[in-house]
Design a protein around this motif. Structure first.
Motif, short mmCIF file in Angstrom:
data_model
loop_
_atom_site.label_atom_id
_atom_site.label_comp_id
_atom_site.label_asym_id
_atom_site.label_seq_id
_atom_site.Cartn_x
_atom_site.Cartn_y
_atom_site.Cartn_z
N MET A 108 -28.31 120.95 16.95
CA MET A 108 -28.46 120.87 18.41
C MET A 108 -28.87 122.22 19.00
N ILE A 109 -29.68 122.15 20.06
CA ILE A 109 -29.93 123.31 20.91
C ILE A 109 -28.79 123.37 21.92
N ARG A 110 -28.17 124.52 22.06
CA ARG A 110 -27.09 124.69 23.04
C ARG A 110 -27.56 125.64 24.14
N ILE A 111 -27.56 125.14 25.38
CA ILE A 111 -27.98 125.95 26.53
C ILE A 111 -26.76 126.19 27.41
N CYS A 112 -26.50 127.47 27.70
CA CYS A 112 -25.35 127.85 28.54
C CYS A 112 -25.83 128.61 29.78
N LYS A 113 -25.30 128.23 30.94
CA LYS A 113 -25.62 128.95 32.18
C LYS A 113 -24.58 128.59 33.23
N ASP A 114 -24.13 129.60 33.96
CA ASP A 114 -23.17 129.40 35.06
C ASP A 114 -21.93 128.64 34.58
N ASN A 115 -21.44 129.02 33.41
CA ASN A 115 -20.24 128.41 32.82
C ASN A 115 -20.41 126.92 32.52
N LYS A 116 -21.66 126.50 32.41
CA LYS A 116 -21.94 125.12 32.03
C LYS A 116 -22.79 125.12 30.77
N LYS A 117 -22.54 124.15 29.91
CA LYS A 117 -23.34 124.08 28.69
C LYS A 117 -23.78 122.65 28.43
N LYS A 118 -24.96 122.54 27.83
CA LYS A 118 -25.49 121.25 27.44
C LYS A 118 -26.06 121.35 26.04
N TYR A 119 -26.03 120.23 25.34
CA TYR A 119 -26.57 120.18 23.98
C TYR A 119 -27.77 119.23 23.95
N LYS A 120 -28.78 119.62 23.22
CA LYS A 120 -29.98 118.80 23.09
C LYS A 120 -30.32 118.68 21.61
N SER A 121 -30.37 117.45 21.12
CA SER A 121 -30.60 117.24 19.70
C SER A 121 -32.01 117.64 19.28
N LEU A 122 -32.12 118.21 18.10
CA LEU A 122 -33.42 118.54 17.53
C LEU A 122 -33.94 117.41 16.63
N GLY A 123 -33.16 116.36 16.49
CA GLY A 123 -33.58 115.24 15.66
C GLY A 123 -33.45 115.51 14.17
N ILE A 124 -32.63 116.51 13.84
CA ILE A 124 -32.43 116.89 12.44
C ILE A 124 -30.93 116.92 12.15
N SER A 125 -30.56 116.49 10.96
CA SER A 125 -29.15 116.62 10.54
C SER A 125 -29.09 117.37 9.21
N VAL A 173 -26.94 125.23 17.04
CA VAL A 173 -25.66 125.07 16.35
C VAL A 173 -25.68 123.78 15.56
N LEU A 174 -24.89 123.75 14.49
CA LEU A 174 -24.66 122.51 13.77
C LEU A 174 -23.46 121.85 14.44
N PHE A 175 -23.67 120.70 15.04
CA PHE A 175 -22.69 120.06 15.91
C PHE A 175 -21.64 119.32 15.08
N LYS A 176 -20.56 120.03 14.73
CA LYS A 176 -19.54 119.48 13.84
C LYS A 176 -18.71 118.39 14.51
N SER A 177 -18.79 118.32 15.85
CA SER A 177 -18.00 117.30 16.56
C SER A 177 -18.51 115.90 16.28
N LYS A 178 -19.72 115.81 15.73
CA LYS A 178 -20.28 114.51 15.40
C LYS A 178 -20.67 114.50 13.94
N THR A 179 -20.15 113.53 13.18
CA THR A 179 -20.46 113.41 11.76
C THR A 179 -21.19 112.10 11.52
N LEU A 180 -22.32 112.18 10.87
CA LEU A 180 -23.11 110.99 10.58
C LEU A 180 -22.59 110.30 9.32
N ALA A 181 -23.15 109.12 9.05
CA ALA A 181 -22.66 108.29 7.93
C ALA A 181 -22.74 108.99 6.59
#
Length: 399
Positions: free
Chosen positions: A23-40, A8-16
């Protein structure tokens, strides 16, 4: 519940520059985590419905390749968890994927470990690793392989190969315990994943057989002492055997390293090379006579095994190994001539020391009947922990 992985493109964070992180979004057991791909990416270049870069996105192909490769890593790890029926969380999934696996080959780790052991002066262990390395290359032709390739089938084929060469179960046990140790080291260093560990199924314990007792009767000891040796090598072999028997079953390597500094007030005081344990024992009259017999002003060592010529740890180890082979050959020849029922070696003196005391009624808390690897340390602890008077009295039973 199955995990889902998407980008996903993480709109909650806007760079300068107005872009958003990918971000990679991983969802399991009603929990989710985001992991940056180092790209904007600027929002106008991202298709929010299809969750992928638009056709006009700069570096579209490279970005898509990175997305595909990363999502594939997570998907493959999920499949691996399912295959081994292992539960996992979102956090443990991310940790597993992000932990780098060093692509060291089996050969590389063996060479590294052998070098490390030599630097620590653990030459005997280094030699054991080297023997295993040579044996595995003989079997596999090369070891430019990864540890994950050493699976249950590989181990069984290697065992069959060694059995065909005539190795005993105990010899096989040494090889496979060493291989298991270096495999554990590979896991510790993140060279191979824990899931590939083959020794959960392939049990090394099946290769252990209780060693035949290597102790002899007091009458056999007397026959060895009174044997008429026809050359100095045979005489030295007998004297080394006798000294070990009289001196707490001290092993050959420790005998070779003894100097006058180890004799204090007619007591033998030394640190075992193998366990570093401090040993203190009374020197009986016959043992003192043997020391006097071989005392030489030109040699710092009590017995003519080592000399000042052997300066390095490796030189001393090589010399001890060479002389031990000669002495054990002489002892075996003498044993056969005297009809002793087992192969006579310096180690028989060690076992006999313990067994003769046991048969003489010495409490097992002072001396153990068996001096195998596991109980040998316990025996040395007991020898050191009792009062000198108790040890002195116990050792009178040797003759």
């Amino acid at each position: 519940m199955n995990a889902t992985v998407n980008v996903v493109l993480f709109k909650s964070k806007t760079l300068a520059d107005g872009s958003h992180p990918l971000m990679i979004r991983i969802c399991k057991d009603n929990k989710k985590k985001y992991k940056s791909l180092g790209i904007s990416i600027q929002p106008q270049f991202w298709d929010f419905e299809k969750n992928k870069p638009k056709r006009n996105c700069p570096n579209k192909d490279n970005i898509q390749t990175i997305i595909s490769e990363k999502t594939k890593e997570y998907s493959e790890q999920i499949i691996e968890f399912k295959t081994i029926n292992k539960d996992y969380t979102v956090s443990s999934l991310i940790e597993k994927v992000d932990t780098p696996i060093t692509n060291n080959t089996v050969l590389q780790l063996f060479n590294n470990e052998i070098q490390r052991l030599k630097q620590e002066n653990r030459l005997k262990t280094a030699s054991t690793y080297k023997e295993l390395l040579v044996s595995m290359i003989d079997f596999n032709k090369h070891l430019d392989i990864y540890f994950s390739e050493i699976n249950i089938v590989w181990l069984r084929q290697y065992e069959a190969f060694l059995r065909k060469k005539g190795l005993s179960d105990n010899s096989l046990g040494v090889r496979f315990r060493t291989l298991r140790a270096i495999y554990n080291k590979a896991i510790e260093l993140n060279i191979v994943k824990q899931e590939y560990y083959p020794f959960k199924v392939y049990k090394v314990s099946k290769l252990h057989k209780e060693t035949v007792k290597r102790a002899i009767q007091k009458s056999d000891i007397e026959a060895i002492i009174n044997y008429s040796a026809d050359n100095e090598h045979a005489r030295l072999a007998i004297d080394i055997f006798y000294f070990s028997y009289l001196s707490g079953g001290i092993n050959f390597t420790d005998i070779a390293l003894l100097t006058s500094k180890n004799i204090i007030d007619n007591r033998l005081i030394y640190n075992r090379k193998k366990t570093k344990k401090l040993i203190k024992l009374p020197l009986q009259e016959e043992a003192l006579k043997l020391i006097d017999k071989y005392t030489n002003s030109t040699n710092i060592y009590l017995f003519p095994i080592l000399s000042q010529f052997h300066k390095t740890e490796q030189q001393r180890a090589n010399r001890v190994h060479k002389v031990l082979a000669i002495i054990n050959k002489r002892l075996k020849d003498i044993g056969k001539e005297l009809n002793i029922p087992i192969d006579l070696t310096t180690y028989v003196a060690r076992h006999s020391f313990a067994t003769v005391l046991k048969r003489s009624g010495v409490n097992t808390s002072i001396i153990s009947e068996s001096l195998g690897h596991s109980s040998e340390k316990v025996t040395q602890i007991y020898l050191d922990s009792f009062e000198n008077s108790q040890i002195d009295e116990a050792m009178k039973n040797l003759l």
